[in-house]
Design an enzyme around this catalytic site. Structure first.
Site, mmCIF file in Angstrom:
data_model
loop_
_atom_site.group_PDB
_atom_site.id
_atom_site.type_symbol
_atom_site.label_atom_id
_atom_site.label_comp_id
_atom_site.label_asym_id
_atom_site.label_seq_id
_atom_site.Cartn_x
_atom_site.Cartn_y
_atom_site.Cartn_z
ATOM 1 N N VAL A 1 8.684 8.104 -8.144
ATOM 2 C CA VAL A 1 8.120 6.528 -7.638
ATOM 3 C C VAL A 1 7.304 5.815 -8.771
ATOM 4 C CG1 VAL A 1 6.721 5.365 -6.228
ATOM 5 C CG2 VAL A 1 7.880 7.501 -5.339
ATOM 6 N N LEU B 1 0.628 -0.951 0.146
ATOM 7 C CA LEU B 1 0.073 0.054 -0.164
ATOM 8 C C LEU B 1 0.880 1.047 -0.080
ATOM 9 C CD1 LEU B 1 -2.795 1.207 -0.011
ATOM 10 C CD2 LEU B 1 -2.567 1.385 2.681
ATOM 11 N N LEU C 1 18.294 4.781 -17.430
ATOM 12 C CA LEU C 1 19.251 5.632 -16.840
ATOM 13 C C LEU C 1 18.832 6.974 -16.154
ATOM 14 C CD1 LEU C 1 21.835 5.385 -19.699
ATOM 15 C CD2 LEU C 1 21.843 4.145 -17.595
ATOM 16 N N ASP D 1 8.421 1.475 -13.311
ATOM 17 C CA ASP D 1 7.169 0.333 -13.758
ATOM 18 C C ASP D 1 6.796 0.839 -14.913
ATOM 19 O OD1 ASP D 1 8.059 -1.145 -11.500
ATOM 20 O OD2 ASP D 1 6.833 0.222 -10.155
#
Length: 319
Positions: free
Chosen positions: A253, A15, A226, A257
């Site tokens: 963050v 979470l 990079l 992904d």
């Protein structure tokens, strides 16, 4: 529901809680203002972004306790089909504070729950079932306590058995214990340094380390992210460099992904690997503009894709 083209595996979901504060000081109470809650962990982030980009995707992850229920509900709210493996221990939390006076970001990441052998077996069984009808499996993120370091090699073996292409994004022992069977490996430069055991100060050294993974049969292609310096691509046939798009980042963050998600979505559309990496850079850039681990918009990704420069071929002598 469409049969998923992409299946993601997140062994250590979280979470993700993000907030802001004027100043972060030791021992003082840090007065925070507002917060966002997102389902986190590499594969879940990939699945959410792939869903936003319009790809049929499903997410597999273990989850337990109240936190696990929150993560599951948030993944469901993101319209991502999911396969949850219920576990006894509680899913972890991750905490990010953005310091407004400096623009610095502080990240606090917990290790996660310990999975039993039966819970681990259930994860692999679920993966085998889902992967059999998918084109790509994306295994992404850290391994929780109790899961053996050769876990992702077991995942690679399953993908080989069912004829699915594996995209892997991990670090530490989860990366160094993989010996074969990966279609595309996406380490950051930090992860590549850890894997090679070298500083890799120059581009030639970075490409040589990436190419070594290809030559040893670990992966067919390696994309090295990079950050502000862009990305590198190494295959058995050629090496390329890609420039980054300069933006003022809100949060880093989940940017890696997002990059992975867009690369896989592009490959599922039949794009070349070079074009897929360019699309990945565009998506990673768009992700920098979202707070916490929020999902970037498809419109931003497409806008940035028009700004990504062409890849440059790199002639490097490998030894």
């Amino acid at each position: 529901m469409l049969t998923p083209t992409i299946v993601t595996l997140t062994m250590n979901p979280a979470l993700d809680i993000a907030t802001g504060a004027d100043v972060v000081r030791p021992t003082d109470k840090i007065r925070c203002a507002g917060s966002t809650y997102d389902p986190g962990g590499g594969g879940i982030n990939v699945a959410r972004t792939a869903q936003e980009l319009g790809a049929p995707v499903s997410a597999i992850f273990p989850a337990g306790g109240h936190t696990g229920n929150l993560v599951t509900n948030l993944v469901h709210d993101a319209r991502v089909p999911l396969r949850r493996i219920s576990i006894a221990e509680t899913t972890r939390e991750s905490f990010t504070i953005n310091e407004r006076t400096t623009g610095m970001q502080y990240r606090f990441v917990l290790p996660g729950p310990r999975l039993t052998l039966d819970e681990q077996r259930q994860c692999l069984d679920e993966l085998r079932l889902e992967a059999a009808s998918a084109e790509f499996v994306v295994a992404s993120g850290s391994l929780p306590p109790g899961v053996p370091p050769d876990w992702y090699q077991r995942v690679a073996d399953i993908c080989r058995e069912v004829g699915t292409l594996l995209v892997l994004d991990t670090s530490g022992g989860g990366l160094t214990h993989v010996t074969n069977g990966v279609f595309l490996l996406k380490p950051s430069i930090r992860e590549l340094r850890e894997c090679s055991g070298s500083e890799l100060a120059t581009e030639a050294e970075q490409l040589a380390a990436a190419r070594d993974l290809v030559d040893r049969g670990v992966a067919q292609a390696v994309v090295v992210s990079l950050g502000a310096d862009g990305a590198l691509l190494a295959t058995a046939e050629h090496s390329q460099r890609f420039s980054a798009i300069p933006v003022h980042a809100v949060s880093g963050v989940g940017a890696g992904d997002a990059m992975v998600a867009a690369i896989v979505v592009a490959m599922s559309r039949g794009w070349t690997l070079t074009e897929a990496v360019r699309f990945g850079i565009a998506c990673g850039t768009a992700s920098l503009l979202t707070p916490g681990t929020g999902t970037c918009s498809r419109e931003d990704v497409e806008r940035f894709f028009e700004l990504v420069g062409e890849a440059e071929d790199v002639d490097v002598a490998y030894t």
